[in-house]
Design a protein around this motif. Structure first.
Motif, short mmCIF file in Angstrom:
data_model
loop_
_atom_site.label_atom_id
_atom_site.label_comp_id
_atom_site.label_asym_id
_atom_site.label_seq_id
_atom_site.Cartn_x
_atom_site.Cartn_y
_atom_site.Cartn_z
N ASP A 91 14.19 10.89 16.85
CA ASP A 91 15.15 11.15 15.78
C ASP A 91 14.75 12.40 15.00
O ASP A 91 13.57 12.75 14.93
N ASP A 92 15.76 13.05 14.41
CA ASP A 92 15.54 14.22 13.55
C ASP A 92 14.71 15.29 14.25
O ASP A 92 13.83 15.92 13.64
N GLU A 124 23.30 15.44 15.91
CA GLU A 124 23.61 14.69 14.69
C GLU A 124 24.39 15.56 13.71
O GLU A 124 24.26 16.78 13.70
MG MG Z 1 18.91 10.88 13.10
#
Ligand code: MG
Ligand code: C2E
Ligand code: MG
Ligand code: MG
Length: 275
Positions: free
Chosen positions: A173-174, A230
């Motif tokens: 994530d990220d 995202e």
């Molecule tokens: Mg994320």
């Protein structure tokens, strides 16, 4: 020192400090209670493919607090961290999301908090929750931030391997906000890379962001992974990301995170229009 400052000021400072502390402790107690009584809420945000078909739902936590209104994940997570409740939170979210999404024809993604990377106990419990849910493990994606993954220990890697054996997949994530080297990334047992929304936001205006988006997507593909973008808010961003070869997309262009009932409705309107 207290004497020189004058007793009034000391008392005020002490009172302020103890009030803050009391409020913090109270919030921890309330969160523990909310976890026991299903007092938290999950919103679900669709992840779509390049034809705007929904392929996954990411569960995101919210806390309807009795006095303080709807609290964001940031507050929930910091309270959970202070109150030693992070593992319980992660497991509650996973259990609740798997129950809500049991009949949805899509992948279900939940977020694991950073301490998952250093302790192996929580991941054993994750396996138990998946088994008890009756949901096919191949429908479960667990997201861990790039920063947390940088601290992976050997026992944790072994637990991840055991979950992967059962069909679970992991997502970073990220991505782009941490400091992972390519060499390190090569060894991460993650199937998906989620390009952080800051680079999507800068796609049109920032040459550097476009370069990071392009190289993240290429790196994902050349290491046999898939890239989810995202924070897609505009058609222009979506089209550029499709051009760059991103595999999946998430953002307000398709839908905000919504309650389970609304997500079920979105599934009926698949493929999603770009609003
Ligand atoms: Mg994320
Ligand atoms: P994340 O996992 O990267 O989740 C995506 C965040 O971006 C969500 O914020 C989502 O509402 C927001 N977002 C989605 N599309 C867009 C868009 O087009 N534009 C913009 N500006 N934002 C968009 P949210 O729900 O506030 O969650 C924030 C972070 O809190 C999450 O980031 C995740 O790291 C953490 N989090 C949320 N729920 C949970 C949870 O249940 N457990 C754990 N451990 N962490 C959670
Ligand atoms: Mg996430
Ligand atoms: Mg993010």
């Amino acid at each position: 020192h207290a004497k020189h400052l004058g007793s009034g000021r000391v008392v005020v400072a002490d009172t302020a400090r103890s009030t803050t502390l009391a409020r913090q402790v109270q919030r921890e107690t309330q969160l523990a209670e909310a976890l026991r009584t299903d007092g938290l809420r999950l919103h679900y945000q669709p992840i779509v493919d390049s034809a705007r078909h929904i392929i996954a739902a990411e569960a995101l936590v919210r806390w309807p607090h009795p006095e303080q209104g709807m609290l964001s994940p940031g507050v929930v997570l910091s309270t959970a961290a202070e109150g030693n409740l992070l593992d319980e939170l992660d497991l509650w979210v996973l259990r609740t999301a798997l129950r809500a999404a049991a009949d949805w024809p899509v992948i279900i993604e939940t977020n694991l908090s950073s301490n998952i990377a250093t302790e192996s106990g929580p991941l054993d419990a994750v396996g138990t929750v998946i088994t008890e849910s009756g949901v096919d493990a191949r429908r479960v994606v667990l997201e861990i931030t790039e920063t947390a993954l940088a601290e992976l220990s050997e026992p944790v890697l072994a637990r991840m391997g055991a979950l992967i054996e059962r069909g679970v997949t992991f997502a970073v994530d990220d991505f782009g906000t941490g400091y992972s080297t390519l060499a390190r990334l090569k060894h991460l047992p993650a199937e998906y890379i989620k390009l952080d929304r800051q680079f999507v936001a800068g796609l049109a205006a920032e040459e550097g962001d476009r370069a990071i988006a392009r190289s993240t997507i290429d790196m994902a593909h050349s290491t046999g992974r898939r890239c989810i973008a995202e924070g897609v808010e505009t058609t222009a961003q979506y089209e550029q990301l499709v051009d760059l070869g991103a595999d999946a997309f998430q953002g307000w262009l398709f839908s905000r995170p919504v309650p389970a009932e609304d997500f079920a409705e979105l599934l009926g309107r698949d493929p999603l229009p770009t609003t």
